[in-house]
Write a protein that holds these residues in place. Structure first.
Motif, PDB file in Angstrom:
ATOM      1  N   GLN A  38       0.823  -1.202   0.000  1.00  0.00           N
ATOM      2  CA  GLN A  38       0.000   0.000   0.000  1.00  0.00           C
ATOM      3  C   GLN A  38       0.862   1.260   0.000  1.00  0.00           C
ATOM      4  O   GLN A  38       0.565   2.230  -0.706  1.00  0.00           O
ATOM      5  CB  GLN A  38      -0.935  -0.015   1.214  1.00  0.00           C
ATOM      6  N   GLN A  39       1.927   1.255   0.790  1.00  0.00           N
ATOM      7  CA  GLN A  39       2.805   2.415   0.816  1.00  0.00           C
ATOM      8  C   GLN A  39       3.533   2.610  -0.515  1.00  0.00           C
ATOM      9  O   GLN A  39       3.762   3.749  -0.944  1.00  0.00           O
ATOM     10  CB  GLN A  39       3.821   2.292   1.960  1.00  0.00           C
ATOM     11  N   MET A  40       3.898   1.518  -1.157  1.00  0.00           N
ATOM     12  CA  MET A  40       4.530   1.635  -2.470  1.00  0.00           C
ATOM     13  C   MET A  40       3.569   2.246  -3.478  1.00  0.00           C
ATOM     14  O   MET A  40       3.942   3.098  -4.307  1.00  0.00           O
ATOM     15  CB  MET A  40       5.021   0.271  -2.948  1.00  0.00           C
ATOM     16  N   LEU A  41       2.309   1.817  -3.433  1.00  0.00           N
ATOM     17  CA  LEU A  41       1.306   2.425  -4.289  1.00  0.00           C
ATOM     18  C   LEU A  41       1.164   3.911  -3.998  1.00  0.00           C
ATOM     19  O   LEU A  41       1.041   4.741  -4.916  1.00  0.00           O
ATOM     20  CB  LEU A  41      -0.037   1.720  -4.097  1.00  0.00           C
ATOM     21  N   ALA A  42       1.214   4.258  -2.708  1.00  0.00           N
ATOM     22  CA  ALA A  42       1.100   5.666  -2.324  1.00  0.00           C
ATOM     23  C   ALA A  42       2.283   6.479  -2.839  1.00  0.00           C
ATOM     24  O   ALA A  42       2.118   7.638  -3.252  1.00  0.00           O
ATOM     25  CB  ALA A  42       0.991   5.784  -0.808  1.00  0.00           C
ATOM     26  N   VAL A  43       3.472   5.898  -2.822  1.00  0.00           N
ATOM     27  CA  VAL A  43       4.667   6.578  -3.336  1.00  0.00           C
ATOM     28  C   VAL A  43       4.467   6.984  -4.791  1.00  0.00           C
ATOM     29  O   VAL A  43       4.912   8.056  -5.225  1.00  0.00           O
ATOM     30  CB  VAL A  43       5.910   5.669  -3.186  1.00  0.00           C
ATOM     31  N   GLY A  71       1.625   7.708  -6.086  1.00  0.00           N
ATOM     32  CA  GLY A  71       0.480   8.591  -6.204  1.00  0.00           C
ATOM     33  C   GLY A  71      -0.872   7.929  -6.209  1.00  0.00           C
ATOM     34  O   GLY A  71      -1.892   8.592  -6.438  1.00  0.00           O
ATOM     35  N   ALA A  72      -0.935   6.627  -5.934  1.00  0.00           N
ATOM     36  CA  ALA A  72      -2.213   5.926  -6.001  1.00  0.00           C
ATOM     37  C   ALA A  72      -3.180   6.360  -4.902  1.00  0.00           C
ATOM     38  O   ALA A  72      -4.377   6.070  -4.992  1.00  0.00           O
ATOM     39  CB  ALA A  72      -1.991   4.414  -5.919  1.00  0.00           C
ATOM     40  N   TYR A  73      -2.683   7.060  -3.888  1.00  0.00           N
ATOM     41  CA  TYR A  73      -3.599   7.518  -2.832  1.00  0.00           C
ATOM     42  C   TYR A  73      -4.621   8.513  -3.375  1.00  0.00           C
ATOM     43  O   TYR A  73      -5.663   8.754  -2.734  1.00  0.00           O
ATOM     44  CB  TYR A  73      -2.819   8.117  -1.659  1.00  0.00           C
ATOM     45  N   HIS A  74      -4.343   9.077  -4.538  1.00  0.00           N
ATOM     46  CA  HIS A  74      -5.315   9.993  -5.154  1.00  0.00           C
ATOM     47  C   HIS A  74      -6.534   9.251  -5.688  1.00  0.00           C
ATOM     48  O   HIS A  74      -7.543   9.878  -6.007  1.00  0.00           O
ATOM     49  CB  HIS A  74      -4.650  10.768  -6.299  1.00  0.00           C
ATOM     50  N   TRP A  75      -6.446   7.937  -5.800  1.00  0.00           N
ATOM     51  CA  TRP A  75      -7.554   7.165  -6.357  1.00  0.00           C
ATOM     52  C   TRP A  75      -8.727   7.031  -5.398  1.00  0.00           C
ATOM     53  O   TRP A  75      -9.818   6.623  -5.802  1.00  0.00           O
ATOM     54  CB  TRP A  75      -7.067   5.761  -6.742  1.00  0.00           C
ATOM     55  N   GLY A  76      -8.520   7.289  -4.112  1.00  0.00           N
ATOM     56  CA  GLY A  76      -9.560   7.076  -3.132  1.00  0.00           C
ATOM     57  C   GLY A  76      -9.466   5.701  -2.494  1.00  0.00           C
ATOM     58  O   GLY A  76      -8.756   4.811  -2.996  1.00  0.00           O
ATOM     59  N   VAL A  77     -10.172   5.503  -1.394  1.00  0.00           N
ATOM     60  CA  VAL A  77     -10.043   4.298  -0.584  1.00  0.00           C
ATOM     61  C   VAL A  77     -10.345   3.026  -1.365  1.00  0.00           C
ATOM     62  O   VAL A  77      -9.595   2.040  -1.308  1.00  0.00           O
ATOM     63  CB  VAL A  77     -10.946   4.382   0.665  1.00  0.00           C
ATOM     64  N   LEU A  91      -8.445  -2.009  -3.797  1.00  0.00           N
ATOM     65  CA  LEU A  91      -8.480  -3.044  -4.830  1.00  0.00           C
ATOM     66  C   LEU A  91      -7.098  -3.247  -5.440  1.00  0.00           C
ATOM     67  O   LEU A  91      -6.647  -4.392  -5.618  1.00  0.00           O
ATOM     68  CB  LEU A  91      -9.485  -2.665  -5.915  1.00  0.00           C
ATOM     69  N   ALA A  92      -6.408  -2.152  -5.753  1.00  0.00           N
ATOM     70  CA  ALA A  92      -5.064  -2.257  -6.324  1.00  0.00           C
ATOM     71  C   ALA A  92      -4.113  -2.932  -5.348  1.00  0.00           C
ATOM     72  O   ALA A  92      -3.289  -3.776  -5.724  1.00  0.00           O
ATOM     73  CB  ALA A  92      -4.551  -0.869  -6.703  1.00  0.00           C
ATOM     74  N   ALA A  93      -4.222  -2.580  -4.053  1.00  0.00           N
ATOM     75  CA  ALA A  93      -3.356  -3.175  -3.030  1.00  0.00           C
ATOM     76  C   ALA A  93      -3.631  -4.666  -2.881  1.00  0.00           C
ATOM     77  O   ALA A  93      -2.704  -5.469  -2.717  1.00  0.00           O
ATOM     78  CB  ALA A  93      -3.555  -2.462  -1.697  1.00  0.00           C
ATOM     79  N   LEU A  94      -4.897  -5.047  -2.937  1.00  0.00           N
ATOM     80  CA  LEU A  94      -5.264  -6.458  -2.845  1.00  0.00           C
ATOM     81  C   LEU A  94      -4.647  -7.251  -3.997  1.00  0.00           C
ATOM     82  O   LEU A  94      -4.050  -8.316  -3.791  1.00  0.00           O
ATOM     83  CB  LEU A  94      -6.787  -6.598  -2.866  1.00  0.00           C
ATOM     84  N   ILE A  95      -4.781  -6.732  -5.214  1.00  0.00           N
ATOM     85  CA  ILE A  95      -4.253  -7.428  -6.397  1.00  0.00           C
ATOM     86  C   ILE A  95      -2.737  -7.559  -6.309  1.00  0.00           C
ATOM     87  O   ILE A  95      -2.169  -8.594  -6.676  1.00  0.00           O
ATOM     88  CB  ILE A  95      -4.663  -6.673  -7.677  1.00  0.00           C
ATOM     89  N   ALA A  96      -2.061  -6.528  -5.806  1.00  0.00           N
ATOM     90  CA  ALA A  96      -0.604  -6.551  -5.740  1.00  0.00           C
ATOM     91  C   ALA A  96      -0.081  -7.354  -4.549  1.00  0.00           C
ATOM     92  O   ALA A  96       1.037  -7.883  -4.602  1.00  0.00           O
ATOM     93  CB  ALA A  96      -0.073  -5.113  -5.663  1.00  0.00           C
ATOM     94  N   THR A  97      -0.869  -7.467  -3.489  1.00  0.00           N
ATOM     95  CA  THR A  97      -0.423  -8.165  -2.277  1.00  0.00           C
ATOM     96  C   THR A  97      -0.513  -9.669  -2.403  1.00  0.00           C
ATOM     97  O   THR A  97       0.372 -10.399  -1.935  1.00  0.00           O
ATOM     98  CB  THR A  97      -1.265  -7.703  -1.063  1.00  0.00           C
ATOM     99  N   MET A  98      -1.564 -10.174  -3.017  1.00  0.00           N
ATOM    100  CA  MET A  98      -1.802 -11.612  -3.007  1.00  0.00           C
ATOM    101  C   MET A  98      -0.678 -12.431  -3.659  1.00  0.00           C
ATOM    102  O   MET A  98      -0.343 -13.502  -3.138  1.00  0.00           O
ATOM    103  CB  MET A  98      -3.147 -11.926  -3.660  1.00  0.00           C
TER     104      MET A  98
END
Length: 370
Positions: A323-328, A330-336, A341-348
């Motif tokens: 999640q923090q990598m996504l935030a780095v 700029g994905a935090y602009h996408w909303g919760v 969803l992006a974090a789930l796909i990347a974490t699994m």
């Protein structure tokens, strides 16, 4: 995060029909090889991911209830399940065997996660932040020190070389790992209790230990000055009742099985307790909540692949850095919701890799050596 006990069926892939103990007064025994606990733990891990999304996109604490946000309740669920399973493991094994199993289950994957954050996540973020790698290995907290300082489960540093920065929640690569230290302390507590024969012979010593833990939490404001207002003591006191709540269910499990009637009564008592006792009602309700979760595991359908592969630990330890990598970027602009969803796909994929490459092989090795 949290339970990391896995029965032999998870390693072998063998499933059996539930066995009903003739000593049970009502309900059915939990079949350790045919339940949906892995699936429930994965759901709890994803609840933590979702709860953290609110913090990591700068949207506040997210949904909560009676003093705990969604992630806090998920951690309580982890500790309740863990208390049930780990107590059974301790009572059925010698101390040495028990400790080897616990270390093998929790430490190796944890250490690999620390290395991954220092060697992969942080360098990428550092380059994004500085457009070069100059100074990365010398900037506090240095990558090597981030591993060394945290390698014994106690999380002393959260950033690595000043990353992540310029995100809504800066300076922390993994806000989930702190619970593992307290979970392991609970393992040691049960290890100590299990050395006494009277604890194994009667359920009431465990009940007494649980009630004592609730009393400590209920009187935290009075006790805190004597502990120099230690945050660690506060967090441990908050979590131990949930773990021992699961342990209480375990010590009664030879006489009291799992049934929908018992779950209904337990849920009613839990609701009354949570609403009726401000400040410590959540902890006091722990055995009843654990009973409900364990009963749910007897009927909730679980995909067979999850029943035989416990990826919940990997999901728990890798979700936050992903999640923090996504935030780095700029994905935090996408909303919760899109961020989650992006974090789930990347974490699994990382969770699956952790299970297949580290957790499962090391557990097999540990079982062969003891």
């Amino acid at each position: 995060m949290l339970n990391r006990e896995t029965d032999s069926a998870v390693v072998t892939g063998k499933l059996h029909r539930p066995k009903v103990s003739p000593g049970l007064r009502f309900g059915k025994a939990l079949d350790p090889r045919n339940n949906s606990l892995n699936f429930i733990r994965l759901i709890l891990a994803l609840m933590v991911l979702f709860a953290h999304s609110f913090h990591l996109v700068g949207a506040g604490n997210g949904p909560g209830f009676k003093g705990e946000n969604l992630g806090g309740w998920a951690v309580a669920g982890f500790f309740g399940i863990s208390g049930y399973l780990i107590t059974g493991s301790r009572f059925n094994n010698r101390l040495g065997t028990y400790l080897i199993h616990r270390i093998a289950r929790i430490i190796p994957a944890f250490l690999v996660c620390l290395v991954a954050m220092a060697a992969v996540f942080a360098p990428i973020a550092y380059y994004v932040q500085h457009a070069s790698m100059h100074g990365f290995f010398q900037t506090p907290t240095t990558p090597l020190n981030s591993i060394f300082a945290n390698m014994f489960l106690k999380i002393n540093t959260y950033d690595i070389a000043g990353t992540p920065a310029e995100v809504p929640y800066p300076g922390a690569w993994n806000g989930s790992l702190w619970t593992l230290y307290f979970e392991f302390l609970c393992y040691l507590l049960v290890a100590a209790l299990g050395t006494f024969a009277f604890v194994k012979k009667s359920p009431w010593p465990m009940v007494a230990a649980f009630l004592l833990s609730v009393a400590v939490w209920a009187n935290m404001e009075r006790l805190a000055p004597y502990m120099q207002n230690s945050l660690d003591f506060n967090l441990l006191a908050r979590l131990v009742p949930f773990f021992l709540g699961g342990a209480v269910v375990k010590v009664f499990s030879k006489k009291i099985g799992l049934s929908w009637q018992g779950a209904a009564i337990a849920m009613l008592i839990a609701v009354v307790t949570v609403f009726g006792f401000d400040g410590f009602g959540n902890q006091l309700a722990a055995p009843f909540l654990a009973y409900v979760v364990l009963w749910v595991s007897t009927w909730l359908p679980s995909p067979k692949v999850i029943m035989t592969n416990d990826v919940s630990y990997g999901a728990y330890i890798y979700a936050f850095p992903v999640q923090q990598m996504l935030a780095v970027f700029g994905a935090y602009h996408w909303g919760v919701w899109w961020f989650t969803l992006a974090a789930l796909i990347a974490t699994m994929p990382l969770a699956i890799a952790s299970w297949l490459a580290i957790e499962q092989p090391i557990m097999k090795l540990a079982r062969r050596r003891v």
